[in-house]
Design a protein around this motif. Structure first.
Motif, PDB file in Angstrom:
ATOM      1  N   GLU A  24       0.820  -1.209   0.000  1.00 45.08           N
ATOM      2  CA  GLU A  24       0.000   0.000   0.000  1.00 45.08           C
ATOM      3  C   GLU A  24       0.855   1.261   0.000  1.00 45.08           C
ATOM      4  O   GLU A  24       0.626   2.195  -0.771  1.00 45.08           O
ATOM      5  N   ASN A  27       2.412   2.306  -3.137  1.00 46.27           N
ATOM      6  CA  ASN A  27       1.471   2.664  -4.205  1.00 46.27           C
ATOM      7  C   ASN A  27       0.298   3.460  -3.641  1.00 46.27           C
ATOM      8  O   ASN A  27      -0.867   3.123  -3.860  1.00 46.27           O
ATOM      9  N   GLN A  28       0.630   4.531  -2.917  1.00 48.89           N
ATOM     10  CA  GLN A  28      -0.399   5.302  -2.224  1.00 48.89           C
ATOM     11  C   GLN A  28      -1.426   5.899  -3.186  1.00 48.89           C
ATOM     12  O   GLN A  28      -2.598   6.041  -2.840  1.00 48.89           O
ATOM     13  N   GLU A  29      -0.983   6.233  -4.392  1.00 46.45           N
ATOM     14  CA  GLU A  29      -1.899   6.872  -5.339  1.00 46.45           C
ATOM     15  C   GLU A  29      -2.961   5.894  -5.865  1.00 46.45           C
ATOM     16  O   GLU A  29      -4.018   6.320  -6.329  1.00 46.45           O
ATOM     17  N   LEU A  30      -2.699   4.585  -5.774  1.00 42.34           N
ATOM     18  CA  LEU A  30      -3.625   3.607  -6.325  1.00 42.34           C
ATOM     19  C   LEU A  30      -4.226   2.650  -5.293  1.00 42.34           C
ATOM     20  O   LEU A  30      -5.363   2.199  -5.449  1.00 42.34           O
ATOM     21  N   THR A  32      -4.207   2.906  -1.599  1.00 44.92           N
ATOM     22  CA  THR A  32      -4.641   3.285  -0.253  1.00 44.92           C
ATOM     23  C   THR A  32      -6.156   3.484  -0.181  1.00 44.92           C
ATOM     24  O   THR A  32      -6.750   3.447   0.902  1.00 44.92           O
ATOM     25  N   SER A  33      -6.787   3.699  -1.328  1.00 48.57           N
ATOM     26  CA  SER A  33      -8.248   3.786  -1.375  1.00 48.57           C
ATOM     27  C   SER A  33      -8.809   2.398  -1.691  1.00 48.57           C
ATOM     28  O   SER A  33      -8.190   1.632  -2.448  1.00 48.57           O
ATOM     29  N   THR A 132      -8.509  -2.659   0.481  1.00 49.88           N
ATOM     30  CA  THR A 132      -7.094  -2.373   0.234  1.00 49.88           C
ATOM     31  C   THR A 132      -6.311  -3.652   0.514  1.00 49.88           C
ATOM     32  O   THR A 132      -6.841  -4.590   1.122  1.00 49.88           O
TER      33      THR A 132
END
Length: 253
Positions: A24, A27-30, A32-33, A132
């Motif tokens: 996670e 790849n926070q931009e993809l 974490t949501s 996630t």
């Protein structure tokens, strides 16, 4: 649990969750949501594993040490800590393993870019919505923590896959030991129910004979008639009821 052994390696549970959290964070931009995930059951012989693929487009960063690779790829990538993979190649494998020496059990989180969904031993199980990597791993850890021991019959890798999918609202095949026990239960239910039917018929015939004797005015049968009839029919009815209930309990257990 039958033939159960070992203890859960708590340090491996922490590593399991750490790997998911690391994916996670990389790849926070993809990731974490909450995202949707294609779910697969990988039945490698008697070993079952849950395989999840994010329904995303783009590239994802993964830590090389968490990736399943061939020996050639491992040697080639040995000095690279991170690598980029297309999102449709980031197959997350969640499985329950047993340590050969200590017989302790533990969860494993890995990424398998070469996973082939067209294999005969792979079954597509549907779409998991709104998770996630970490929330999926936490669900898996919750399932594994509920197992006191690893069981050859009971809490094993097949039960882990089944229980995890069940908790995520996904259907998957029944574990082999449960299927066998249910099949045996159905056979037992047929046998004991048939036994009850035969006894019930025999009891009814005895009651009919006694009633006929009473109707014909036979004094001895007149005295024994009500008791004999009730007894004969009652034994048959009680037998079929008890056996039927037992059969259902065995079949559904």
């Amino acid at each position: 649990q039958t033939a159960s052994y070992g203890n859960l390696q708590q340090v491996c549970v922490q590593d399991f969750l750490y790997r998911a959290e690391m994916l996670e964070l990389l790849n926070q931009e993809l990731l974490t949501s909450p995202a949707n995930w294609n779910a697969y059951l990988w039945m490698n012989g008697r070993h079952w594993a849950v395989v999840l693929l994010p329904a995303l487009e783009g590239q994802l960063r993964v830590y090389s040490g968490h990736v399943k690779m061939s020996r050639f790829e491992e040697a080639k990538e040995a000095e690279q800590d991170l690598k980029m993979l297309p999102a449709d190649k980031v197959f997350i494998v969640l499985e329950l393993l047993v340590h050969n020496a200590e017989k302790d059990f533990y969860p494993c989180f890995s990424i398998y870019p070469g996973f082939d969904t067209n294999r005969q031993n792979v079954q597509a199980c549907g779409l998991i919505e709104g998770h996630t990597p970490l929330s999926l791993a936490e669900k898996a850890a919750e399932v594994i923590r509920s197992y006191e021991k690893y069981g050859v019959v009971g809490c094993n890798c097949q039960h882990f896959a089944n229980d995890l999918f069940d908790g995520l609202g996904i259907s998957c095949p029944m574990p082999e030991d449960q299927w066998i026990m249910k099949a045996l239960g159905r056979c037992a239910r047929v046998a004991i129910t048939a036994n009850g039917v035969f006894k019930g018929i025999a009891g009814a015939k005895a009651a009919a004979t006694t009633a006929a004797a009473v109707t014909n005015g036979v004094a001895g049968a007149a005295v024994a008639g009500p008791v004999g009839a009730a007894s004969a029919l009652g034994v048959g009815a009680l037998t079929i009821t008890a056996h039927s209930v037992l059969g259902c309990a065995v079949g559904e257990g």
